[in-house]
Design an enzyme around this catalytic site. Structure first.
Site, PDB file in Angstrom:
ATOM      1  N   ARG A 175       0.849  -1.495  -0.024  1.00  0.00           N
ATOM      2  CA  ARG A 175       0.142   0.173  -0.241  1.00  0.00           C
ATOM      3  C   ARG A 175       0.483   1.160   0.217  1.00  0.00           C
ATOM      4  O   ARG A 175       2.271   1.047   0.088  1.00  0.00           O
ATOM      5  CB  ARG A 175      -0.648  -0.047   0.851  1.00  0.00           C
ATOM      6  CG  ARG A 175      -0.022  -0.077   2.810  1.00  0.00           C
ATOM      7  CD  ARG A 175      -1.139  -0.054   3.786  1.00  0.00           C
ATOM      8  NE  ARG A 175      -0.510   0.365   4.779  1.00  0.00           N
ATOM      9  CZ  ARG A 175      -1.297   0.156   6.214  1.00  0.00           C
ATOM     10  NH1 ARG A 175      -2.438  -0.059   6.776  1.00  0.00           N
ATOM     11  NH2 ARG A 175      -0.654   0.605   7.195  1.00  0.00           N
ATOM     12  N   CYS A 179       3.674   8.828  -5.432  1.00  0.00           N
ATOM     13  CA  CYS A 179       4.007  10.212  -5.703  1.00  0.00           C
ATOM     14  C   CYS A 179       3.031  11.251  -5.818  1.00  0.00           C
ATOM     15  O   CYS A 179       2.140  11.316  -5.771  1.00  0.00           O
ATOM     16  CB  CYS A 179       4.644  10.327  -7.148  1.00  0.00           C
ATOM     17  SG  CYS A 179       5.320  11.822  -7.115  1.00  0.00           S
ATOM     18  N   ASN A 213      -4.540   8.265   3.967  1.00  0.00           N
ATOM     19  CA  ASN A 213      -4.757   7.378   5.871  1.00  0.00           C
ATOM     20  C   ASN A 213      -2.887   7.890   5.695  1.00  0.00           C
ATOM     21  O   ASN A 213      -1.894   7.215   5.369  1.00  0.00           O
ATOM     22  CB  ASN A 213      -4.870   5.807   5.303  1.00  0.00           C
ATOM     23  CG  ASN A 213      -4.267   4.777   6.326  1.00  0.00           C
ATOM     24  OD1 ASN A 213      -5.465   5.287   7.631  1.00  0.00           O
ATOM     25  ND2 ASN A 213      -3.777   4.045   6.654  1.00  0.00           N
ATOM     26  N   GLU A 214      -2.538   8.242   7.242  1.00  0.00           N
ATOM     27  CA  GLU A 214      -1.300   8.389   7.578  1.00  0.00           C
ATOM     28  C   GLU A 214      -0.418   8.220   6.515  1.00  0.00           C
ATOM     29  O   GLU A 214       0.421   8.134   6.183  1.00  0.00           O
ATOM     30  CB  GLU A 214      -0.490   6.725   8.185  1.00  0.00           C
ATOM     31  CG  GLU A 214      -1.893   6.046   9.413  1.00  0.00           C
ATOM     32  CD  GLU A 214      -1.013   5.317   9.713  1.00  0.00           C
ATOM     33  OE1 GLU A 214      -0.438   4.808   9.062  1.00  0.00           O
ATOM     34  OE2 GLU A 214      -1.681   5.290  11.221  1.00  0.00           O
ATOM     35  N   CYS A 219       8.458  10.595  -2.172  1.00  0.00           N
ATOM     36  CA  CYS A 219       9.238  10.394  -3.785  1.00  0.00           C
ATOM     37  C   CYS A 219      10.646  11.033  -3.859  1.00  0.00           C
ATOM     38  O   CYS A 219      10.876  12.639  -3.250  1.00  0.00           O
ATOM     39  CB  CYS A 219       8.282  10.645  -4.566  1.00  0.00           C
ATOM     40  SG  CYS A 219       8.806   9.700  -6.328  1.00  0.00           S
ATOM     41  N   CYS A 221      11.596  11.166  -7.434  1.00  0.00           N
ATOM     42  CA  CYS A 221      11.537  10.976  -8.717  1.00  0.00           C
ATOM     43  C   CYS A 221      11.772  12.672  -9.458  1.00  0.00           C
ATOM     44  O   CYS A 221      11.821  13.129  -9.219  1.00  0.00           O
ATOM     45  CB  CYS A 221      10.350  10.707  -8.956  1.00  0.00           C
ATOM     46  SG  CYS A 221       9.032  11.470  -9.501  1.00  0.00           S
ATOM     47  N   GLU A 367      -7.519   5.424  15.928  1.00  0.00           N
ATOM     48  CA  GLU A 367      -6.263   3.739  15.309  1.00  0.00           C
ATOM     49  C   GLU A 367      -5.896   3.380  17.163  1.00  0.00           C
ATOM     50  O   GLU A 367      -5.106   4.421  17.190  1.00  0.00           O
ATOM     51  CB  GLU A 367      -6.096   3.751  14.523  1.00  0.00           C
ATOM     52  CG  GLU A 367      -6.926   3.835  13.155  1.00  0.00           C
ATOM     53  CD  GLU A 367      -5.144   3.523  12.425  1.00  0.00           C
ATOM     54  OE1 GLU A 367      -4.824   2.272  12.914  1.00  0.00           O
ATOM     55  OE2 GLU A 367      -5.978   3.342  10.501  1.00  0.00           O
ATOM     56  N   TRP A 375       3.391  -6.307  13.459  1.00  0.00           N
ATOM     57  CA  TRP A 375       4.116  -5.539  12.909  1.00  0.00           C
ATOM     58  C   TRP A 375       5.981  -5.508  13.638  1.00  0.00           C
ATOM     59  O   TRP A 375       6.755  -4.795  12.457  1.00  0.00           O
ATOM     60  CB  TRP A 375       3.464  -4.438  11.905  1.00  0.00           C
ATOM     61  CG  TRP A 375       2.640  -3.587  12.547  1.00  0.00           C
ATOM     62  CD1 TRP A 375       1.468  -3.348  12.691  1.00  0.00           C
ATOM     63  CD2 TRP A 375       3.315  -2.373  13.592  1.00  0.00           C
ATOM     64  NE1 TRP A 375       0.969  -2.800  13.211  1.00  0.00           N
ATOM     65  CE2 TRP A 375       2.091  -1.833  13.799  1.00  0.00           C
ATOM     66  CE3 TRP A 375       4.707  -1.965  14.588  1.00  0.00           C
ATOM     67  CZ2 TRP A 375       2.493  -0.700  14.967  1.00  0.00           C
ATOM     68  CZ3 TRP A 375       4.407  -1.099  15.050  1.00  0.00           C
ATOM     69  CH2 TRP A 375       3.880  -1.021  15.323  1.00  0.00           C
ATOM     70  N   GLU A 415      -1.858  -8.358   7.688  1.00  0.00           N
ATOM     71  CA  GLU A 415      -2.461  -7.951   8.274  1.00  0.00           C
ATOM     72  C   GLU A 415      -3.341  -9.448   8.552  1.00  0.00           C
ATOM     73  O   GLU A 415      -4.205  -8.755   9.753  1.00  0.00           O
ATOM     74  CB  GLU A 415      -3.451  -6.622   8.902  1.00  0.00           C
ATOM     75  CG  GLU A 415      -2.080  -5.233   8.326  1.00  0.00           C
ATOM     76  CD  GLU A 415      -2.483  -4.020   8.470  1.00  0.00           C
ATOM     77  OE1 GLU A 415      -1.963  -2.931   8.638  1.00  0.00           O
ATOM     78  OE2 GLU A 415      -3.383  -4.002   7.982  1.00  0.00           O
ATOM     79  N   HIS A 418      -2.867  -9.668  13.208  1.00  0.00           N
ATOM     80  CA  HIS A 418      -3.457  -8.325  13.459  1.00  0.00           C
ATOM     81  C   HIS A 418      -4.762  -8.237  14.956  1.00  0.00           C
ATOM     82  O   HIS A 418      -5.656  -8.535  13.919  1.00  0.00           O
ATOM     83  CB  HIS A 418      -3.161  -6.875  12.736  1.00  0.00           C
ATOM     84  CG  HIS A 418      -2.922  -5.673  13.625  1.00  0.00           C
ATOM     85  ND1 HIS A 418      -3.677  -5.618  14.485  1.00  0.00           N
ATOM     86  CD2 HIS A 418      -2.403  -4.997  13.283  1.00  0.00           C
ATOM     87  CE1 HIS A 418      -3.903  -3.532  14.853  1.00  0.00           C
ATOM     88  NE2 HIS A 418      -2.380  -3.569  14.207  1.00  0.00           N
TER      89      HIS A 418
HETATM   90  C1  GAL Z   1      -1.760   2.238  10.875  1.00  0.00           C
HETATM   91  C2  GAL Z   1      -2.919   2.174   9.606  1.00  0.00           C
HETATM   92  C3  GAL Z   1      -3.849   0.475   9.008  1.00  0.00           C
HETATM   93  C4  GAL Z   1      -3.341  -1.203  10.002  1.00  0.00           C
HETATM   94  C5  GAL Z   1      -3.367  -0.800  11.659  1.00  0.00           C
HETATM   95  C6  GAL Z   1      -2.074  -1.654  11.776  1.00  0.00           C
HETATM   96  O1  GAL Z   1      -1.082   2.526  10.551  1.00  0.00           O
HETATM   97  O2  GAL Z   1      -3.368   3.085   9.222  1.00  0.00           O
HETATM   98  O3  GAL Z   1      -4.175   0.272   8.320  1.00  0.00           O
HETATM   99  O4  GAL Z   1      -2.328  -0.782   9.028  1.00  0.00           O
HETATM  100  O5  GAL Z   1      -1.870   0.650  11.439  1.00  0.00           O
HETATM  101  O6  GAL Z   1      -1.725  -1.472  12.957  1.00  0.00           O
END
Ligand code: GAL
Length: 724
Positions: A175, A179, A213-214, A219, A221, A367, A375, A415, A418
């Protein structure tokens, strides 16, 4: 490569939650990577709201009140129904209701689903999802799905894919592969956002927009290089200005043609630090420009619907002081490491930053993990009780909602391991029972929504200074900005003293004490403002290696910290990293010894009192800490990294100078966090043992309805929310 850098306080330049660098196409921070980054609007100006933790009276932007009115605190998570057959959706919604879920984030990674081929639109499934949620009274935080373009975009338009420092293109299959400066990406993203906004404007479920998102992509280039040149022209005018700012007489780096100017790319040796500093500024701005473009499309369709994008706390690539004023609601993602003993302090710092970015207005924890993430190399689950403890900590520090990644655990994809609010094992599980219980108790805190967290202490943090200070080729890479931030924040947290974070150009007039753990790079105007703050009666604490450089990252000559020398009543001439195999011995003026580490400076007083001195080696007898009465205020300077107890002692003295006390008459017991939100006193026991807190007044615990008199005993991981 990219992702989240490690957390503050761990000695590494980085971020917040210990995520491995380069997790998802975002440049890893401390890895030598080109950061991002100033040209910045003066803080005071763009910043939302106020200095004292109350929302700005003149602030008419839509906010969370439109969501919390009638709902109370928000509770929910990312909901990815596109990963499930439709028959599961009805069960989802039923279980959400049973758990007290009232807000879900939908569509974050749905680009390929809504635009399966170029120009096509498939919104039917999303219509049904939103209708279902609306029917259940669950509000939707609808995401623009632009964080993860579909493979067809990268395949047909490889120029939309990001290029790393070495000139390698990063591919789709994960994901974040875009750029930020690509016109094709921009055009496709905005076209989709316009259709999404047009379709759902007025939908009863739509309560909040979630842009991307985040953000954190970088980039290198050629298209980015061209955009960088345009940005540099704005900042420096012409090539003479650029050559001057970048100090290109060094190592024969003079530029004679704009076409020669490039992003910092992989080179044989250390790259020009100002080039990298400007690149960091540019990268943050380039992403911000894209964010703004999406936001403006949304605003055009739904002016009354608030807009957010999820930050990652002390995330190095994004200068959040520049971003936050562009949002209606500030939100954050927070993934503490369950193995980190300092997690409560780190969490509080991050929450205070998020609240401060919004000028004190309520924010959203968008979140967090219900239990383990997937991760880190070894992913510990949250011990029982931590789910609610961590969530309530955010609420205590100004969040009007506590949400998770994600609602239902994924069966496939990166994930799949997760944690989620609804685990693979289903609703009949310990974790889901905790989720339900927490949803129910949040409802009992409804009256907290919208309440401010009053503060009298400011903690200064600046992204450009962070970028410049941690550039390669400095005296020691053991001095980290987030490490210093956490070190100075911790004693305040331990005393239950509420803190706002502020940028160096922020309005300090509402704060009795301002703490500057490190401000390596400082403009003349900001240094003058800090000086005026002290002369006007403020108390200022400045940590080492501050006031060193100007906004181009050029060293200020003369004794340091040159622009703060007068107000601090002292100055230095050498930065002297210390051997790491033994502590640096110091003593307070009364002879009481303490230890410091890593860093020392050769200082002398010029009117200040030497409140502490080094007691051995070449620096024996020279000041380790200075205290100076200047005008109506007091300024402190710390020329080393004192151990925690010594920093706590210093903090106590500075608080006394400022006349500031904590949420309780004295410091709470070890491990107990005390914070006031409006009339409610939150006490959170992060320790593993029972703790007793005496209370002067009777109160009601909103979480249980129990009456509390004389004091309260908190079991390990217990929380009370006391209203007189
Ligand atoms: C965030 C992200 C989510 C998911 C989560 C997992 O960085 O916005 O989509 O990946 O981490 O911890």
């Amino acid at each position: 490569m990219a992702g989240r850098p490690p957390a503050p306080g761990d000695g590494q330049p980085g971020l917040g939650d210990g995520r491995p660098a380069l997790r998802d196409g975002r440049p890893g921070l401390g890895d030598g990577r080109p950061g991002l980054r100033d040209g910045r609007p003066g803080l005071g100006d763009g910043r939302p709201g106020l200095r004292d933790g109350r929302p700005g009276l003149r602030d008419r932007r839509p906010g969370l009140h439109s969501l919390t009115a009638g709902r109370g605190l928000l509770f929910g998570g990312d909901y990815n129904p596109e990963q499930w057959p439709e028959h599961v959706w009805a069960e989802d919604v039923e279980l959400m209701r049973a758990a007290g879920v009232n807000l879900v984030t939908v569509g974050v990674f749905s680009w390929a689903r809504v635009e399966p081929e170029p120009g096509a639109r498939d919104f039917g499934w999303l219509d049904r999802v939103l209708d279902l949620l609306a029917g259940a009274g669950i509000a939707v935080d609808l995401a623009t799905p632009t964080a993860s373009p579909p493979p067809w975009l990268g395949h047909r338009h490889p120029g939309t894919l990001p290029v790393d420092e070495s000139g390698h293109r990063l591919w789709y299959g994960a994901r974040n592969q875009f750029c930020p400066s690509s016109p094709v990406y921009r055009e496709r993203a905005l076209a989709l956002v316009a259709d999404l906004a047009g379709r759902y404007a007025g939908h009863p479920a739509l309560a909040l927009w979630h842009v991307g998102n985040e953000y954190g992509q970088v980039c290198h280039c050629d298209v980015s290089a061209e955009a960088f040149r345009a940005w540099l022209r704005e900042r420096h005018g012409d090539l003479d200005g650029l050559n001057e700012a970048w100090g290109t007489t060094f190592w024969s780096q003079r530029y004679g043609d704009w076409a020669e100017v490039i992003p910092p790319r992989r080179a044989p040796y250390l790259v020009n630090p100002t080039q990298r500093l400007d690149w960091a500024r540019f990268c943050s701005d380039a992403l911000l420009e894209h964010y703004r473009a999406e936001r403006d499309v949304l605003r055009g369709h739904t002016p009354g619907v608030p807009i957010t994008t999820n930050f990652m706390g002390l995330f190095k690539p994004v200068d959040s002081w520049r971003w936050a004023p562009e949002e209606d609601v500030v939100s954050n993602d927070w993934y503490p490491d369950p193995a980190d003993p300092l997690f409560p302090v780190r969490a509080a710092l991050t929450h205070d930053l998020t609240r401060s970015l919004g000028g004190g207005r309520p924010w959203l924890l968008l979140e967090q993990a219900a239990s383990a993430v997937n991760w880190r190399p070894h992913n510990l689950p949250k011990p029982a009780g931590r789910l609610r403890l961590e969530s309530l900590q955010a609420v205590a520090r100004g969040a009007d909602g506590s949400c998770y990644f994600q609602w239902r655990a994924s069966r496939f994809g990166a994930e799949r391991f997760h944690s989620a609010m609804l685990p693979h094992a289903g609703p009949d599980t310990r974790l889901h029972a905790e989720v339900r219980a927490h949803g129910a108790e949040l409802r009992r805190l409804a009256e907290v929504a919208g309440q401010p967290v009053p503060t009298r202490v400011a903690l200064v943090h600046d992204w450009p200074s962070w970028w410049a200070m941690e550039e390669a080729g400095r005296p020691s890479d053991r001095l980290s900005v987030t490490g210093q931030l956490l070190a100075y924040y911790r004693p305040l947290w331990e005393r239950g003293v509420a803190v706002d974070l502020v940028p160096p150009s922020g309005d300090l007039s509402g704060y009795a004490l301002t703490v500057v753990p490190n401000l390596y790079l400082v403009s003349d105007a900001d240094a003058e403002a800090l000086t005026a703050y002290v002369r006007g009666g403020g108390v200022l604490v400045v940590g080492p290696f501050s006031g060193v450089a100007d906004p181009n990252g050029h060293i200020r000559t003369g004794r340091f910290p040159a622009p703060l020398r007068d107000v601090l009543g002292g100055s230095g001439e050498e930065w002297r990293p210390a051997p790491e195999d033994r502590p640096v011995r110091c003593a307070w003026a009364d002879g009481t010894p303490f230890e410091a580490r890593t860093w020392t400076e050769l200082m002398r007083t010029e009117g200040a009192e030497p409140v502490a001195v080094f007691t051995e080696g070449e620096l024996a007898g020279s000041p380790a800490m200075l205290r100076h009465r200047a005008g109506a205020g007091v300024a402190w300077y710390v020329a080393t990294l004192p151990d925690h107890d010594a920093l706590a002692e210093l903090t106590g003295r500075a608080l006394a100078d400022a006349g500031v006390s904590g949420a309780l008459p004295g410091p709470p017991p070890a491990g107990v966090e005390a914070v006031r939100r409006g009339p409610v006193l939150f006490l959170l026991n992060h320790g593993d043992r029972e703790a007793h807190v005496p209370l002067a007044e009777p109160a009601e615990d909103l979480l249980t309805g129990a009456r509390v008199e004389g004091g309260v005993t908190l079991a390990a991981r217990a929380v009370v929310a006391l209203r007189p």
